[in-house]
Motif scaffolding. Structure first.
Motif, mmCIF file in Angstrom:
data_model
loop_
_atom_site.group_PDB
_atom_site.id
_atom_site.type_symbol
_atom_site.label_atom_id
_atom_site.label_comp_id
_atom_site.label_asym_id
_atom_site.label_seq_id
_atom_site.Cartn_x
_atom_site.Cartn_y
_atom_site.Cartn_z
ATOM 1 N N PRO A 44 -4.709 0.319 10.272
ATOM 2 C CA PRO A 44 -3.928 0.404 9.160
ATOM 3 C C PRO A 44 -4.604 -0.017 7.715
ATOM 4 C CG PRO A 44 -2.777 -0.680 10.790
ATOM 5 C CD PRO A 44 -4.217 -0.522 11.215
ATOM 6 N N GLY A 45 -5.580 -0.788 7.750
ATOM 7 C CA GLY A 45 -6.318 -0.922 6.470
ATOM 8 C C GLY A 45 -7.191 0.242 6.189
ATOM 9 N N ASN A 46 -7.364 1.151 6.905
ATOM 10 C CA ASN A 46 -8.341 2.368 6.709
ATOM 11 C C ASN A 46 -7.566 3.532 6.487
ATOM 12 O OD1 ASN A 46 -10.654 0.843 6.645
ATOM 13 N ND2 ASN A 46 -11.309 1.278 8.765
ATOM 14 N N ILE A 47 -6.252 3.464 6.352
ATOM 15 C CA ILE A 47 -5.335 4.523 5.934
ATOM 16 C C ILE A 47 -4.361 4.218 4.878
ATOM 17 C CG2 ILE A 47 -3.383 5.878 6.646
ATOM 18 C CD1 ILE A 47 -4.086 4.983 9.811
ATOM 19 N N MET A 48 -4.701 4.969 3.595
ATOM 20 C CA MET A 48 -4.027 4.913 2.368
ATOM 21 C C MET A 48 -3.187 5.688 2.287
ATOM 22 S SD MET A 48 -6.007 2.440 0.715
ATOM 23 C CE MET A 48 -5.515 3.005 -1.110
ATOM 24 N N ILE A 49 -1.897 5.439 1.474
ATOM 25 C CA ILE A 49 -0.865 6.140 1.077
ATOM 26 C C ILE A 49 -0.693 5.986 -0.268
ATOM 27 C CG2 ILE A 49 1.692 6.479 1.639
ATOM 28 C CD1 ILE A 49 0.195 6.518 4.014
ATOM 29 N N THR A 50 -0.952 7.304 -0.904
ATOM 30 C CA THR A 50 -0.671 7.463 -2.317
ATOM 31 C C THR A 50 0.664 7.337 -2.936
ATOM 32 O OG1 THR A 50 -0.469 9.955 -2.405
ATOM 33 C CG2 THR A 50 -2.612 9.125 -2.100
ATOM 34 N N PRO A 51 0.727 7.231 -4.148
ATOM 35 C CA PRO A 51 2.278 7.311 -4.897
ATOM 36 C C PRO A 51 3.096 8.344 -4.342
ATOM 37 C CG PRO A 51 0.665 6.453 -6.165
ATOM 38 C CD PRO A 51 -0.247 6.887 -5.217
ATOM 39 N N GLU A 52 2.411 9.582 -4.386
ATOM 40 C CA GLU A 52 3.165 10.710 -3.802
ATOM 41 C C GLU A 52 3.471 10.923 -2.436
ATOM 42 O OE1 GLU A 52 1.035 10.749 -7.725
ATOM 43 O OE2 GLU A 52 0.203 10.838 -5.540
#
Length: 668
Positions: free
Chosen positions: A147-155
């Motif tokens: 989970p720490g290596n998966i980013m979710i952007t504001p979009e």
């Protein structure tokens, strides 16, 4: 230590925020100087001058591999690498800045399992990114998906970050060179072998040798989904039991198939986390298709028995024994607040946990009596050879009534984790216990020797006696490992390094000769043989070994550096300068190359050239006193006494006992 806000890197990037810090470096948010408001991310590899040479080389190699892997990756779910550079002796690369939050941060803020449909859609995007890197030639294996290596952007876009321990798949290798990663999400093959279903690893059953491949990332993706949908880390290297995921999140969607209630997303996770890679989804695309069929409104997927599966099968694992799965509401719930306490960090874990959530420490469960093998454990600790440590060896506290595992593999795994975290004393304890509980194997002996050697290296400048004692134990266990496996290149090589550190040069030469017999085209072996010969004053023999090594690898910076030193010592100054210039070309970051080049120019009375090389060394290591002493000598020879005095002050400030600086002080 992180760089101050406002620092300019490479003349182009201004540090505006620290995004994350680790033991080997930092990730920064930076603003482009020529484009205000335009941001990038910079990853830094911080090289500690006190770091042992082997660790330094390994860290730089991993960092450069990450750059090499990412440079040609172009995918909408993977940030692009922009440029790499070196500055102040540290290594950096610049990549696209990803705004937003990591999934572990989102999970922490949510304080509970994440929405199932949202997780499925995110993971489908991760599958697309994995399909892309797995389809490269050769395939790229991420090896640390979590989970720490998966980013979710504001979009709402998904970005896969951190390729720090990724590797290219080599079908000719049987195991990994390094088994790195985060234990809760690591596949069983991260340890280098897998066992048959229902079997445990043991000295008698070491399992089948394997290396991580694309299916290892499939396992890690399943483990990641487990965490996101239960808000609990999965048991390391364990396949979840049918019904166990729904028990932790009764909100997961269920469907009825042939009169049975099943949970589609649970079965996808269970299939992804199978112990044998052949029983998982065979590609990220196959898992993406399975995830898509778990979305509401999709046709009910079929339940397929393991291991009779096709590579693109969607859902897997019928209930145990072929019986109907128990409805989530009727499954027993774990009691709250009564989980085992981690003996290392003191965290109270959830009931039934086998490994500590915080540090991966194995946890002990069970009966109400102190088992007999607690005494065996204490005896093993007591039998540690004298001189291992001068601090008490801390036996891990065991709760009354908690039986100690008698599985040597459990101690071996724990030792590997301690060794990876540089907890050398604890690693020695664990490996010794693994030996006490089972037949000595090469892997345990080799790992125990590594723990002794690395512990000794950490004491090199602190306690000479302890350094010598622990290095001696390292040599003893490497020798046992060699006896266990005659053609083990790594053990012969490490045994040679131990003997070299102990000043036992004939034994070191014999060990490296054995390594040379096994791998005659390994340039590093010729480098070490050259070092052994130089230590004994056999200059012609040393030159021969080093030149042979350069025939194998003409750009081997360490061999070039050693050969340059050899030529300087034998007053072949022009040859020394030529070779050292080549060394600095091959590795411009290596401070010793520039320093030795400066010294070679000094011996040839080439003072301006010497100052130029020494200035390069000073930029890479501004705290090294001998560089300033050498520069002071150059300035004095050039009759520039003001500059000489300034360099002398700098040298004495860093080392008041510097012999060269004190001698120059008398002259000035």
């Amino acid at each position: 230590m992180a760089l101050p806000i406002g620092t300019i890197l490479d003349g182009k990037f201004r540090v505006v925020e620290v995004l994350g810090e680790g033991g080997m470096g930092t990730v920064y948010k930076v603003e482009q100087v020529d484009r205000p408001g335009f941001y990038r991310a910079v990853k830094e590899l911080l090289i500690n001058p006190a770091m042992p040479e082997e660790e330094r080389k390994a860290a730089i190699e991993r960092f450069n591999k990450e750059i090499d892997l990412m440079f040609n990756l172009k995918h909408p779910n993977i940030p692009s690498l922009i440029v790499s550079f070196q500055e102040r002796g540290n290594y950096y690369f610049v990549m696209e800045f990803v705004p937003g939050k990591s999934l572990d941060k989102i999970l922490e803020e949510n304080k509970g399992p994440l929405d199932e449909e949202q997780v499925i859609r995110w993971m489908m995007k991760v599958c697309e990114a994995l399909s892309y890197i797995h389809s490269r030639n050769p395939p790229i294996i991420l090896r640390d998906l979590k989970p720490g290596n998966i980013m979710i952007t504001p979009e709402g876009d998904v970005q896969l970050i951190d390729f720090g321990i990724a590797r290219r798949f080599n079908p000719n290798k049987r195991t990994n060179t390094e088994n790195l990663g985060t234990i809760s999400y690591a596949s069983p093959e991260h340890l280098g072998s897998i066992t048959a279903p229902g079997q445990k690893r043991s000295p008698q059953n070491p399992g089948r040798l394997v290396q991580t491949d694309a299916r290892s990332d499939i396992y890690s993706l399943g483990a990641t989904m487990y965490h996101l949908l239960t808000n609990q880390e999965p048991e390391p290297m364990q396949t979840p039991a049918p019904g166990s995921i729904r028990a932790r999140n009764p909100k997961l969607r269920t469907i009825q198939v042939d009169g049975r209630i099943i949970c589609p997303i649970e079965q996808v996770i269970i299939k992804a986390m199978q112990q044998d890679p052949a029983h998982r989804f065979q590609s990220a695309e196959a898992m993406r298709v399975a995830l898509q069929q778990c979305l509401p409104g999709q046709a009910a997927p079929a339940t397929i028995h393991i291991p009779a599966i096709s590579p693109n099968a969607t859902i897997v694992v019928p209930a145990i024994g072929g019986q109907a799965a128990t409805p989530a509401a009727s499954l027993p719930q774990a009691p709250q607040g009564q989980g085992p306490i981690c003996p290392r960090c003191g965290l109270q874990n959830r009931p039934g946990a086998k490994f500590c959530k915080r540090d991966g420490q194995p946890l002990f469960q069970g009966a109400a009596t102190v088992p007999p093998n607690v005494r065996l454990q204490a005896q093993a600790y007591a039998s540690l050879p004298a001189g291992v440590v001068r601090q008490p060896i801390r036996a891990r506290p065991v709760s009354v009534g908690a039986p100690v595992s008698n599985d040597p593999l459990a101690f071996y795994r724990r030792g590997l984790q301690d060794l990876n975290n540089r907890h050398y004393v604890e690693a020695i304890e664990e490996f010794k216990q693994a030996l006490a509980l089972g037949r000595p194997t090469y892997d345990v002996l080799y790992s125990l020797a590594r723990a002794y050697r690395q512990y000794a290296q950490s004491l090199r400048d602190k306690d000479e006696k302890l350094f010598h004692e622990n290095m001696t134990h390292a040599a003893e266990y490497f020798a046992q490992a060699v006896n266990n496996r005659q053609n083990a290149l790594d053990a012969h090589f490490q045994l040679g390094l131990c003997y070299l550190d102990l000043g036992l040069y004939p034994k070191a030469e014999a060990a490296f000769k054995e390594a040379q017999r096994i791998a005659p085209q390994d340039a590093a072996i010729y480098y070490q043989l050259g070092q052994v010969a130089m230590k004994q004053g056999y200059h012609r023999e040393a030159e021969g070994y080093l030149l042979e090594g350069l025939k194998i690898n003409p750009d081997h910076a360490l061999i070039l550096l050693a050969l340059g030193r050899l030529y300087s010592e034998t007053r072949q100054y022009n040859s020394a300068i030529r070779v050292l210039q080549e060394a600095t070309r091959c590795d411009p970051s290596h401070v010793d190359g520039w320093y030795e080049l400066g010294r070679a120019h000094m011996r040839a009375n080439q003072w301006n050239q010497a100052l130029s090389a020494l200035e390069q060394a000073r930029q890479r290591d501004p705290e090294r006193a001998e560089i300033y002493s050498a520069m002071a000598t150059c300035y004095l020879k050039m009759r520039k006494k003001v500059e000489a005095r300034q360099m002398l002050r700098e040298a004495l400030q860093r080392d008041p006992n510097s012999a060269e600086a004190l001698r120059l002080q008398k002259q000035l």
